[in-house]
Design a protein around this motif. Structure first.
Motif, short mmCIF file in Angstrom:
data_model
loop_
_atom_site.label_atom_id
_atom_site.label_comp_id
_atom_site.label_asym_id
_atom_site.label_seq_id
_atom_site.Cartn_x
_atom_site.Cartn_y
_atom_site.Cartn_z
N GLU A 43 0.93 -1.32 0.00
CA GLU A 43 0.03 -0.05 -0.03
C GLU A 43 1.06 1.19 0.12
O GLU A 43 1.37 1.85 0.96
N THR A 44 1.19 1.74 -1.34
CA THR A 44 1.95 3.15 -1.58
C THR A 44 1.41 3.70 -2.61
O THR A 44 0.45 3.32 -2.98
N ALA A 45 1.87 4.90 -2.62
CA ALA A 45 1.41 5.65 -4.06
C ALA A 45 2.01 4.91 -5.25
O ALA A 45 1.52 5.54 -6.21
N PHE A 46 2.60 3.94 -5.23
CA PHE A 46 3.23 3.47 -6.68
C PHE A 46 2.04 3.09 -7.63
O PHE A 46 2.09 3.62 -8.54
N PHE A 47 1.09 2.19 -7.21
CA PHE A 47 0.17 1.98 -8.14
C PHE A 47 -0.75 2.88 -8.55
O PHE A 47 -1.32 2.74 -9.62
N LEU A 54 -4.15 0.41 -10.28
CA LEU A 54 -4.52 -0.37 -9.00
C LEU A 54 -4.54 -1.80 -9.19
O LEU A 54 -4.25 -2.47 -8.36
N LYS A 55 -5.22 -2.47 -10.33
CA LYS A 55 -5.35 -3.78 -10.46
C LYS A 55 -4.34 -4.47 -10.92
O LYS A 55 -4.34 -5.57 -10.86
N ALA A 56 -3.24 -3.98 -11.22
CA ALA A 56 -1.80 -4.47 -11.43
C ALA A 56 -1.39 -5.22 -10.22
O ALA A 56 -0.58 -5.95 -10.32
N ALA A 57 -1.81 -4.78 -9.03
CA ALA A 57 -1.16 -5.21 -7.78
C ALA A 57 -1.81 -6.57 -7.66
O ALA A 57 -2.69 -6.67 -7.34
N ILE A 92 0.13 -14.81 -18.05
CA ILE A 92 -0.69 -14.48 -16.79
C ILE A 92 -0.31 -13.00 -16.72
O ILE A 92 -1.18 -12.20 -16.28
N GLY A 93 0.97 -12.74 -16.95
CA GLY A 93 1.45 -11.14 -16.61
C GLY A 93 0.80 -10.19 -17.67
O GLY A 93 0.25 -9.08 -17.37
N ARG A 94 0.46 -10.67 -18.79
CA ARG A 94 0.09 -10.04 -20.02
C ARG A 94 -1.63 -9.87 -19.39
O ARG A 94 -2.11 -8.53 -19.63
N ARG A 95 -2.10 -10.74 -19.09
CA ARG A 95 -3.61 -10.65 -18.81
C ARG A 95 -3.96 -9.62 -17.63
O ARG A 95 -4.83 -9.01 -17.60
N ILE A 96 -2.90 -9.82 -16.41
CA ILE A 96 -3.03 -8.63 -15.38
C ILE A 96 -2.65 -7.21 -15.90
O ILE A 96 -3.49 -6.55 -15.49
N THR A 97 -1.90 -7.12 -16.75
CA THR A 97 -1.44 -5.66 -17.01
C THR A 97 -2.43 -5.47 -18.18
O THR A 97 -2.87 -3.96 -17.97
#
Length: 99
Positions: free
Chosen positions: A14-18, A24-27, A77-82
């Motif tokens: 939980e930081t301002a990064f995302f 935010l969903k990339a978390a 999986i990474g592609r779907r998430i991003t």
């Protein structure tokens, strides 16, 4: 006296990064750990003279199972998430055209 300095692999925190990233969903999985939990885990690892710590059971499982999966599956999986994160973002403003 020599001391081990632990490598900390916290996963999403939980930081301002995302928020700044605009994804935010990339978390991964949408579960964010708190900075306080990450620091507490790092300090416990330091006290126990551990060289590596992954705070959180889900993060631990992901960190240790991902390298055992085929690279192509991990990439998909990474592609779907991003892509999912990018699709939930507000569309960028169209560039102005000169007339």
């Amino acid at each position: 006296m020599f001391r081990t300095v632990p490598a900390v692999a916290p996963g999403p925190v939980e930081t301002a990064f995302f928020e700044r990233l605009g994804a935010l969903k990339a978390a991964l999985g949408g579960t964010l750990d708190t900075p306080e939990n990450v620091v507490a885990a790092a300090l416990r690892a330091l006290d126990r003279d551990r060289g590596y710590v992954v705070p959180g059971r889900g993060n631990f499982a992901t960190a240790h199972l991902t390298p055992r999966c085929p690279r192509k599956r991990v990439a998909l999986i990474g592609r779907r998430i991003t892509r999912g994160a990018a699709e939930t973002q507000a569309p960028a403003a169209a560039p102005a055209t000169a007339r």
